[in-house]
Structures are given as structure tokens and as C-alpha cells.
Design a protein around this motif. Structure first.
Motif, PDB file in Angstrom:
ATOM      1  N   GLU A  70       0.841  -1.193   0.000  1.00  0.00           N
ATOM      2  CA  GLU A  70       0.000   0.000   0.000  1.00  0.00           C
ATOM      3  C   GLU A  70       0.876   1.241   0.000  1.00  0.00           C
ATOM      4  O   GLU A  70       2.052   1.187   0.385  1.00  0.00           O
ATOM      5  N   VAL A  71       0.304   2.346  -0.425  1.00  0.00           N
ATOM      6  CA  VAL A  71       1.039   3.604  -0.555  1.00  0.00           C
ATOM      7  C   VAL A  71       0.291   4.690   0.203  1.00  0.00           C
ATOM      8  O   VAL A  71      -0.943   4.802   0.089  1.00  0.00           O
ATOM      9  N   VAL A  72       1.031   5.474   0.982  1.00  0.00           N
ATOM     10  CA  VAL A  72       0.456   6.625   1.688  1.00  0.00           C
ATOM     11  C   VAL A  72       1.181   7.880   1.211  1.00  0.00           C
ATOM     12  O   VAL A  72       2.414   7.955   1.265  1.00  0.00           O
ATOM     13  N   VAL A  73       0.402   8.848   0.762  1.00  0.00           N
ATOM     14  CA  VAL A  73       0.923  10.143   0.314  1.00  0.00           C
ATOM     15  C   VAL A  73       0.452  11.200   1.301  1.00  0.00           C
ATOM     16  O   VAL A  73      -0.752  11.360   1.508  1.00  0.00           O
ATOM     17  N   THR A  74       1.379  11.889   1.937  1.00  0.00           N
ATOM     18  CA  THR A  74       1.007  13.058   2.730  1.00  0.00           C
ATOM     19  C   THR A  74       1.179  14.292   1.852  1.00  0.00           C
ATOM     20  O   THR A  74       2.134  14.394   1.082  1.00  0.00           O
ATOM     21  N   THR A  75       0.246  15.227   1.978  1.00  0.00           N
ATOM     22  CA  THR A  75       0.255  16.376   1.077  1.00  0.00           C
ATOM     23  C   THR A  75      -0.139  17.637   1.822  1.00  0.00           C
ATOM     24  O   THR A  75      -0.817  17.594   2.856  1.00  0.00           O
ATOM     25  N   ARG A  76       0.267  18.757   1.277  1.00  0.00           N
ATOM     26  CA  ARG A  76       0.091  20.076   1.887  1.00  0.00           C
ATOM     27  C   ARG A  76      -0.268  21.043   0.767  1.00  0.00           C
ATOM     28  O   ARG A  76       0.090  20.808  -0.389  1.00  0.00           O
ATOM     29  N   PRO A  77      -0.947  22.152   1.036  1.00  0.00           N
ATOM     30  CA  PRO A  77      -1.267  23.100  -0.038  1.00  0.00           C
ATOM     31  C   PRO A  77      -0.019  23.563  -0.783  1.00  0.00           C
ATOM     32  O   PRO A  77       1.010  23.854  -0.173  1.00  0.00           O
ATOM     33  N   LEU A  78      -0.119  23.655  -2.115  1.00  0.00           N
ATOM     34  CA  LEU A  78       1.013  24.148  -2.908  1.00  0.00           C
ATOM     35  C   LEU A  78       1.442  25.542  -2.456  1.00  0.00           C
ATOM     36  O   LEU A  78       2.628  25.887  -2.516  1.00  0.00           O
ATOM     37  N   GLY A  79       0.474  26.345  -2.022  1.00  0.00           N
ATOM     38  CA  GLY A  79       0.789  27.695  -1.575  1.00  0.00           C
ATOM     39  C   GLY A  79       1.656  27.731  -0.332  1.00  0.00           C
ATOM     40  O   GLY A  79       2.248  28.771  -0.018  1.00  0.00           O
ATOM     41  N   ARG A  80       1.739  26.615   0.378  1.00  0.00           N
ATOM     42  CA  ARG A  80       2.625  26.512   1.534  1.00  0.00           C
ATOM     43  C   ARG A  80       3.895  25.726   1.200  1.00  0.00           C
ATOM     44  O   ARG A  80       4.986  26.095   1.616  1.00  0.00           O
ATOM     45  N   SER A  81       3.731  24.634   0.453  1.00  0.00           N
ATOM     46  CA  SER A  81       4.874  23.741   0.231  1.00  0.00           C
ATOM     47  C   SER A  81       5.903  24.332  -0.737  1.00  0.00           C
ATOM     48  O   SER A  81       7.113  24.161  -0.537  1.00  0.00           O
ATOM     49  N   PHE A  98       5.182  17.085  -6.890  1.00  0.00           N
ATOM     50  CA  PHE A  98       4.211  18.081  -6.451  1.00  0.00           C
ATOM     51  C   PHE A  98       2.918  18.113  -7.255  1.00  0.00           C
ATOM     52  O   PHE A  98       1.942  18.707  -6.803  1.00  0.00           O
ATOM     53  N   ALA A  99       2.877  17.524  -8.442  1.00  0.00           N
ATOM     54  CA  ALA A  99       1.606  17.415  -9.174  1.00  0.00           C
ATOM     55  C   ALA A  99       0.836  16.238  -8.568  1.00  0.00           C
ATOM     56  O   ALA A  99       1.006  15.083  -8.967  1.00  0.00           O
ATOM     57  N   LEU A 100      -0.001  16.521  -7.588  1.00  0.00           N
ATOM     58  CA  LEU A 100      -0.555  15.495  -6.700  1.00  0.00           C
ATOM     59  C   LEU A 100      -1.358  14.438  -7.441  1.00  0.00           C
ATOM     60  O   LEU A 100      -1.184  13.234  -7.209  1.00  0.00           O
ATOM     61  N   GLY A 101      -2.250  14.864  -8.329  1.00  0.00           N
ATOM     62  CA  GLY A 101      -3.075  13.889  -9.045  1.00  0.00           C
ATOM     63  C   GLY A 101      -2.235  12.941  -9.878  1.00  0.00           C
ATOM     64  O   GLY A 101      -2.475  11.725  -9.896  1.00  0.00           O
ATOM     65  N   ARG A 102      -1.239  13.473 -10.559  1.00  0.00           N
ATOM     66  CA  ARG A 102      -0.362  12.614 -11.372  1.00  0.00           C
ATOM     67  C   ARG A 102       0.452  11.671 -10.489  1.00  0.00           C
ATOM     68  O   ARG A 102       0.698  10.509 -10.858  1.00  0.00           O
ATOM     69  N   LEU A 103       0.915  12.162  -9.343  1.00  0.00           N
ATOM     70  CA  LEU A 103       1.659  11.320  -8.413  1.00  0.00           C
ATOM     71  C   LEU A 103       0.827  10.118  -7.984  1.00  0.00           C
ATOM     72  O   LEU A 103       1.287   8.969  -8.020  1.00  0.00           O
ATOM     73  N   VAL A 104      -0.399  10.369  -7.580  1.00  0.00           N
ATOM     74  CA  VAL A 104      -1.288   9.282  -7.157  1.00  0.00           C
ATOM     75  C   VAL A 104      -1.559   8.335  -8.316  1.00  0.00           C
ATOM     76  O   VAL A 104      -1.523   7.106  -8.168  1.00  0.00           O
ATOM     77  N   ARG A 105      -1.803   8.886  -9.483  1.00  0.00           N
ATOM     78  CA  ARG A 105      -2.113   8.057 -10.653  1.00  0.00           C
ATOM     79  C   ARG A 105      -0.922   7.155 -11.020  1.00  0.00           C
ATOM     80  O   ARG A 105      -1.109   5.995 -11.405  1.00  0.00           O
ATOM     81  N   ARG A 106       0.297   7.682 -10.906  1.00  0.00           N
ATOM     82  CA  ARG A 106       1.485   6.904 -11.242  1.00  0.00           C
ATOM     83  C   ARG A 106       1.615   5.677 -10.340  1.00  0.00           C
ATOM     84  O   ARG A 106       1.851   4.563 -10.804  1.00  0.00           O
ATOM     85  N   TRP A 107       1.455   5.876  -9.041  1.00  0.00           N
ATOM     86  CA  TRP A 107       1.565   4.759  -8.107  1.00  0.00           C
ATOM     87  C   TRP A 107       0.364   3.820  -8.206  1.00  0.00           C
ATOM     88  O   TRP A 107       0.506   2.591  -8.094  1.00  0.00           O
ATOM     89  N   ALA A 108      -0.815   4.386  -8.437  1.00  0.00           N
ATOM     90  CA  ALA A 108      -2.018   3.551  -8.568  1.00  0.00           C
ATOM     91  C   ALA A 108      -1.928   2.639  -9.782  1.00  0.00           C
ATOM     92  O   ALA A 108      -2.502   1.545  -9.786  1.00  0.00           O
ATOM     93  N   SER A 109      -1.194   3.054 -10.808  1.00  0.00           N
ATOM     94  CA  SER A 109      -1.065   2.212 -11.999  1.00  0.00           C
ATOM     95  C   SER A 109      -0.294   0.929 -11.698  1.00  0.00           C
ATOM     96  O   SER A 109      -0.391  -0.048 -12.446  1.00  0.00           O
ATOM     97  N   VAL A 110       0.449   0.908 -10.588  1.00  0.00           N
ATOM     98  CA  VAL A 110       1.226  -0.271 -10.207  1.00  0.00           C
ATOM     99  C   VAL A 110       0.531  -1.057  -9.090  1.00  0.00           C
ATOM    100  O   VAL A 110       0.423  -2.278  -9.163  1.00  0.00           O
ATOM    101  N   VAL A 111       0.063  -0.365  -8.051  1.00  0.00           N
ATOM    102  CA  VAL A 111      -0.505  -1.076  -6.891  1.00  0.00           C
ATOM    103  C   VAL A 111      -2.025  -1.094  -6.893  1.00  0.00           C
ATOM    104  O   VAL A 111      -2.626  -1.845  -6.124  1.00  0.00           O
ATOM    105  N   GLY A 112      -2.660  -0.263  -7.732  1.00  0.00           N
ATOM    106  CA  GLY A 112      -4.111  -0.159  -7.749  1.00  0.00           C
ATOM    107  C   GLY A 112      -4.585   1.028  -6.921  1.00  0.00           C
ATOM    108  O   GLY A 112      -4.043   1.293  -5.842  1.00  0.00           O
TER     109      GLY A 112
END
Length: 369
Positions: free
Chosen positions: A121-132, A179-193
Motif C-alpha cells: 500500500e502507498v500513503v501520500v502526505t500532502t500540503r497546499p502548494l501555496g505553503r509547500s 508536487f503534481a498530486l493527481g499525477r503522483l497518485v495516478r502513477r503509483w495507482a497504476s502499479v498497486v491499484g
């Protein structure tokens, strides 16, 4: 054989080091709950904050743009030792390395297939771009970069404009892979679901909220941490006046031909001993609309991934009141410069000399004694 391996992959500047510090403090409690947070750095440096980035160098090597083949070979034994601990643990094993957020799909497959686990499983912690993103800029400055804040955001814009395909394929465009959050999640989801990817939203306040959400994500609901552990600062961040001074200092180091390590030592001394109050870095006015549009694009992409989200996605939206940096004065910059100078000044070198006692006077003193 681990029943489950959880990969905590960042993002950068989302509170990962804070979480790693907490995980180190409660590793015994986690083990009692069936979750292994394996020692890697702590084996050699017991007081360090544990993370597994260096160990992953031994497996993934030059997939990281900053890692050489020689460095990867040096770290291979560290990876082998870590992987053996994970395989030997019968419950859940947790690996935490925010640098994993920049790796490409082939490297993700290499990592996932390394474990004989029933589930990864994969856990992504994320913060607003305006802060990070402003926080990332001050970290770059602290590491020796010379880009002013506006130039940094212009550079980010050029990288993003290269397009999603280029970001996914070109190694050096790794920043937006994280930092492109949706793409990051999609990349990992393509491998683990997508059902095995969890996104934890960190709005920044209250200080214990990130841990409360993270422990739900990893299945450690009953593991508690003392308030002082939550409240402790993990990083000393530069204020905006400090960062402005350090940009010019970095330029001066380059012009004067300073050694990299000597310059780093000066910067760290300033961070440790030259901190003065001041506004934190924020998004410059010139980049307001850009960051807002990047955020909305990423959130729309995230919603379409099917990943589990802990927290409110609205907490990631750009907020001008919170995220824009305020004006700074010449007095604040001068105060930051004076504090930096005092932090590295050698007081003994500039102390007045001790008056020398004449020889005749010394003889008289000896006779009297």
C-alpha cells in the motif's frame, strides 16, 4: 513474510520529517500494534530522525538524479538489511522516504516487486502548494541555491509547461513528479491499484492533526504520542528576510570560490544561531494565479483517481490570505544580516588583548608572593 508493506512516499515539504520523528518515538508502540518501523539510519546514529531514503538509493540508484552509481553501490548493503527486516516481519512493515515521490513508473515496479508481501500500500502526505512551494524555495536557498523567490516560481512554471508526458519521462523534471498530486497518485495507482493508495491532507494546524490522520492511514489508531513530541520543531526554516540575505550570501560564496562544505557550514551556523523573527516565505504576487490554477488542476485530477482521501480536499486550495507573502522592510533585512554576522563571528578573535605585565613588575609580584 510481511502481510503488508506500507510505503510512505512524501510529498516533500508535507510534514514527512515531523512524522518520521514521531514514528521513531513510538516505534515500540507501533511494534506492539503489529507495525514495524525498521531501524536503518538509527543503527549507526541512534539519535537521528529515522527515514529510509538512503536505503532506497541501494535499490533504485541513479533513478534519483542526485545519486551516483558509486553512492548506490555504497548503500546497497543498507537496502539489503532493510529489506530482510521487512520480509522477516509477520505483520505490517512501514517504509518512509519522501524521495520516493519523484521516481518513475519502472522504478516503482522495481520497488514493489522487491517485497514478498501479500499487499503493498502507498500513503501520500500532502500540503497546499501555496505553503509547500515557498517552503521548498527556502530549503533550496538553505542548500546553496541563488534563485530569488520570483525567479524560482518562474522556473517552476517553465518546468510545468513542459507537459505531463515530459514530466513523467524526463529524469530531471522530478520536482513536478512529486508536487503534481493527481499525477503522483495516478502513477503509483497504476502499479498497486487505486484502492491501495491513501492521500493524507495536512492543513498545518492544529499541530497534532497530521499524526491523527496518518495513524488512521497506517492502521495505528491506538498508538499515542506525548504532546511535547508533537510540539517539537523538526526543522528551523528560514524567514523571508533571512532567505533574502542568504541568497546574496550564496552568490558571494560562488563569486569568491568558496568550498562547498565550508559554505554549507556557514549557512548551518546561521540557521542554528542567527534566527530572528520575521514573516515566512509565501507565494509572490506574480505567481498567485499560477499557483491557484495548478492547485485546481491537481485537485480535479486527484478526485478522478479513486484513491482514499483522509481529510478535506478543500484544505489544499490556494488561499491568498494564508499563502501570499507579506512585504518586508529594509530594517528586517538589516536585522537578519546582523544576526547572520553575529552567528558566525569569532568573538575571541576580536577581543581586546590582555595587557602584558612588564618584567620588572612580574619580579616584584613574585617577591611579594
Amino acid at each position: 513474510m510481511s502481510a503488508k508493506v506500507i510505503l510512505h512516499i512524501g510529498q516533500q515539504k508535507s510534514g514527512t520529517t515531523h512524522l518520521q520523528r514521531i514514528l521513531g518515538h513510538c516505534s515500540d508502540g507501533l511494534a506492539d500494534a503489529g507495525i514495524l518501523f525498521p531501524a536503518s539510519l538509527r543503527e549507526a546514529l541512534p539519535d537521528t530522525i529515522e527515514n529510509h531514503e538512503r536505503a532506497t538509493y541501494g535499490l533504485l540508484g541513479t533513478e534519483y538524479p542526485w545519486v551516483t552509481a558509486e553512492r548506490a553501490a555504497e548503500e546497497r548493503p543498507r537496502w539489503d538489511a532493510l529489506a530482510e527486516k521487512v520480509r522477516a516481519w509477520p505483520g505490517t512493515a512501514l517504509i518512509s522516504a519522501e524521495a520516493l515521490s519523484v521516481i518513475r513508473t519502472d522504478a516503482i515496479r522495481t520497488l514493489v516487486t522487491e517485497f514478498d508481501a501479500d499487499t503493498v500500500e502507498v500513503v501520500v502526505t500532502t500540503r497546499p502548494l501555496g505553503r509547500s512551494l515557498p517552503s521548498l524555495w527556502q530549503q533550496h536557498v538553505r542548500n546553496g541555491r541563488v534563485s530569488a523567490l520570483g525567479a524560482f516560481f518562474a522556473w517552476l512554471a517553465r518546468q510545468r509547461e513542459a507537459g505531463a508526458k515530459a514530466v513523467e519521462e524526463e529524469q530531471d523534471l522530478h520536482l513536478w513528479r512529486s508536487f503534481a498530486l493527481g499525477r503522483l497518485v495516478r502513477r503509483w495507482a497504476s502499479v498497486v491499484g487505486p484502492e491501495r493508495v491513501t492521500v493524507v491532507v495536512n492543513p498545518g494546524r492544529p499541530h497534532d492533526l497530521l499524526w491523527e490522520r496518518f495513524r488512521v492511514a497506517i492502521g495505528a489508531d491506538g498508538v499515542t504520542v506525548a504532546d511535547e513530541v508533537h510540539a517539537a520543531r523538526t526543522h528551523e526554516s528560514l524567514t523571508l528576510p533571512q532567505a533574502q540575505v542568504m541568497v546574496r550570501l550564496n552568490e558571494a560564496f560562488e563569486t569568491a570560490g568558496w568550498d562547498t562544505y565550508a559554505a554549507r557550514a556557514v549557512r548551518e551556523a546561521i540557521v542554528l544561531r542567527g534566527t530572528v523573527p520575521g514573516p515566512r516565505p509565501g507565494v509572490p504576487e506574480s505567481a498567485w494565479r499560477l499557483v491557484e490554477s495548478w492547485t485546481e488542476e491537481d485537485l480535479a485530477d486527484l478526485r478522478a483517481t479513486g484513491a482514499r482521501i483522509i481529510g478535506d480536499v478543500a484544505e489544499l486550495r490556494f488561499s491568498p490570505e494564508r499563502d501570499l507573502h507579506g512585504p518586508i522592510t529594509h530594517e528586517q533585512i538589516a536585522e537578519a544580516a546582523a544576526a547572520a554576522l553575529l552567528a558566525v563571528a569569532d568573538r575571541d578573535r576580536f577581543a581586546p588583548p590582555v595587557p602584558e605585565v612588564p618584567a620588572q613588575r612580574r619580579r616584584v609580584l613574585r617577591v611579594r608572593r
